[in-house]
Structure formats: C-alpha cells, structure tokens
Design an enzyme around this catalytic site. Structure first.
Site, PDB file in Angstrom:
ATOM      1  CG  ASP A 180      -1.687   1.199   1.450  1.00 42.06           C
ATOM      2  OD1 ASP A 180      -2.346   1.616   0.477  1.00 42.06           O
ATOM      3  OD2 ASP A 180      -1.664   1.771   2.561  1.00 42.06           O
ATOM      4  CG  ASP A 236      -1.906   7.430   0.602  1.00 45.66           C
ATOM      5  OD1 ASP A 236      -0.964   8.124   0.202  1.00 45.66           O
ATOM      6  OD2 ASP A 236      -2.986   7.340  -0.018  1.00 45.66           O
TER       7      ASP A 236
HETATM    8  C1  BG6 Z   1      -5.932   5.611   0.234  1.00 42.85           C
HETATM    9  C2  BG6 Z   1      -5.977   6.357   1.544  1.00 42.85           C
HETATM   10  O1  BG6 Z   1      -4.620   5.204  -0.006  1.00 42.85           O
HETATM   11  O2  BG6 Z   1      -6.383   6.420  -0.848  1.00 42.85           O
HETATM   12  C3  BG6 Z   1      -7.377   6.924   1.760  1.00 42.85           C
HETATM   13  O3  BG6 Z   1      -5.669   5.471   2.606  1.00 42.85           O
HETATM   14  C4  BG6 Z   1      -7.769   7.768   0.568  1.00 42.85           C
HETATM   15  O4  BG6 Z   1      -7.353   7.689   2.945  1.00 42.85           O
HETATM   16  C5  BG6 Z   1      -7.710   6.909  -0.705  1.00 42.85           C
HETATM   17  O5  BG6 Z   1      -9.109   8.254   0.725  1.00 42.85           O
HETATM   18  C6  BG6 Z   1      -8.128   7.654  -1.949  1.00 42.85           C
HETATM   19  O6  BG6 Z   1      -7.182   8.651  -2.229  1.00 42.85           O
HETATM   20  P1  BG6 Z   1      -7.344   9.814  -3.285  1.00 42.85           P
HETATM   21  O7  BG6 Z   1      -5.952  10.423  -3.307  1.00 42.85           O
HETATM   22  O8  BG6 Z   1      -7.718   9.207  -4.586  1.00 42.85           O
HETATM   23  O9  BG6 Z   1      -8.370  10.744  -2.771  1.00 42.85           O
HETATM   24 MG    MG Z   2      -2.728   3.113   3.626  1.00 42.56          MG
END
Ligand code: BG6
Ligand code: MG
Length: 223
Positions: free
Chosen positions: A8, A10
């Site tokens: 993953d 984030d």
């Molecule tokens: C995930 C995060 O990796 O991506 C979430 O853990 C986030 O918190 C999701 O909402 C979607 O991300 P984005 O950048 O497309 O809004």
């Molecule tokens: Mg994550």
C-alpha cells in the site's frame, strides 16, 4: 513460496495518511462535524467518495451525490497542496533499502493504492521505478476491503494470489488482502490490525528473512 510483495502507499511507504487526515479534518470543520484520528481509521484505505460518505455518516448528514463529489474534490485540492510540498525525505526510514533488498532476493515488488494521486506521489518521491507493477484508484471498481486491487496487482506481477504478501496500514486493506487469499503484514497498531499475519510498528522494520514464515496460505480454488 512467497514470490511477490505488494505495498500500500499512504501510511506504508510515506506518511501521506497524515495529509489525508488533515485534509478531511479541514473539510469536517467546515461542515461542523467533530472528527478525530480514531474516526479517521475508518477512512484509511477506502476510496475518496467512500471516505466522503463515512464522514457524512459520522456527522449524521445527508447530501446529494453531486454535492458530495464537489466537497470530496475540495478535500482533494487541499491534499494535493500538501503533497506537492513533500520531499523524498518524507519516505519512511528504511523503505527504499527494503524495496531494493526484496528485488535483489528475486521478489516481484508491487504497489496497490486506492489513491488516484498515487502516480504523482511516487513521482514526487522518486519511487516510480521502485515497483514492477502499480495499481491505483483509477484502475479499480471496488474499493478495499474488496480484494480487487490486490488481485489485479498479482495478475500484473504474474504471480498467484497465495504467493503474495501485502503490506497495509488500514483495517480495510488488511481485510482486502485476506479476502484475496494473500498473507498480510500490518503496519501500525496490533489492536487495530490484529487480523494481519504479522504486525510491525513501521515498514522499515520488516526483515525479508522472515518472508518464508508468511507462506501460510493455500492456493485459492479456481472458479
Ligand atoms: C488511500 C488512503 O490510499 O487512498 C485513503 O488510505 C484515501 O485515505 C484513498 O481516501 C483515496 O485517495 P485519493 O488520493 O484518490 O483521494
Ligand atoms: Mg494506507
């Protein structure tokens, strides 16, 4: 035998989970919704729009879909602002060395992030070439805890699901990995991620020598 490691992004590779939290908190404040780090755990790993729905659930607010989309885009604008100021120094300690080590051991290394910003974040961090395959939020229909994202990553890496280990900081991500028939290393608190096969406080602490001990799953029956 484990042949691939799927990460993953984030909260596992870099602390962008913090920026997601700050941006959602800013939106919550505008909407008058109390929003804590504990509440934020439910948003981790899920898509932008699903996160918006959960935030509104927390505030007991109903809202038309197009308004939800407008506010989710506003949150994304703030997130992107934070991220654009990021530097490679914000990659979690030990992560580049771990990715390199895994590849040297012959592991295929993949990225599976629900974020539509993943390619930009990887480019900013100079990590675009650190992965053999990448799946982001634009390539999937169902968000974690659905296993779709990890199954697609395994297919791109050309390995069977039971040959994969997933590294995840979100409960939804751990559940997605297990639903995909993969082993899972949870990054964060044991209390939150206890369903993972192993939980470590940080990604950089993972010892590749322990990969063999994670080879606990059977091949999934072919449908
Ligand atoms: C995930 C995060 O990796 O991506 C979430 O853990 C986030 O918190 C999701 O909402 C979607 O991300 P984005 O950048 O497309 O809004
Ligand atoms: Mg994550």
């Amino acid at each position: 035998m484990i042949k691939a490691c799927i990460f993953d992004l984030d909260g596992v590779i870099v602390d962008t989970a913090r920026y997601h939290f700050l941006a959602w908190k800013r939106l919550a404040a505008e909407l008058g919704i109390p929003f804590t780090e504990a509440d934020n755990e439910r948003l981790k790993g899920v898509s932008r729009l699903r996160s918006m729905e959960i935030l509104l659930e927390l505030g007991h607010i109903t809202m038309a879909r197009d308004e939800q989309e407008r506010l989710a885009n506003k949150k994304n604008g703030w997130f992107v602002e934070y991220v654009e100021r990021m530097t490679p120094a914000e990659i979690f300690p030990g992560v580049p060395a771990l990715l390199k080590d895994l590849r040297q051991r012959g592991q295929r290394v993949g990225l599976a992030s629900s974020s539509k910003n993943a390619p930009r974040v990887l480019a900013l961090l100079g990590l675009a070439d650190a992965f053999d395959a990448m799946v982001d939020g634009t390539m999937i229909v169902h968000t974690k805890p659905d296993p779709e994202i990890f199954l697609l990553a395994a297919r791109k890496l050309n390995v069977a699901p039971h040959q994969c280990v997933v590294f995840e900081d979100a409960e939804a991500g751990v559940d997605a990995a297990l639903a995909a028939g993969m082993a899972c290393v949870g990054i964060g608190s044991e209390e939150q991620l206890h369903r993972a096969d192993l939980v470590l406080p940080t990604t950089g602490e993972f010892d590749p020598a322990t990969l063999a001990t994670l080879d606990v799953r059977q091949p999934r029956p072919t449908p």
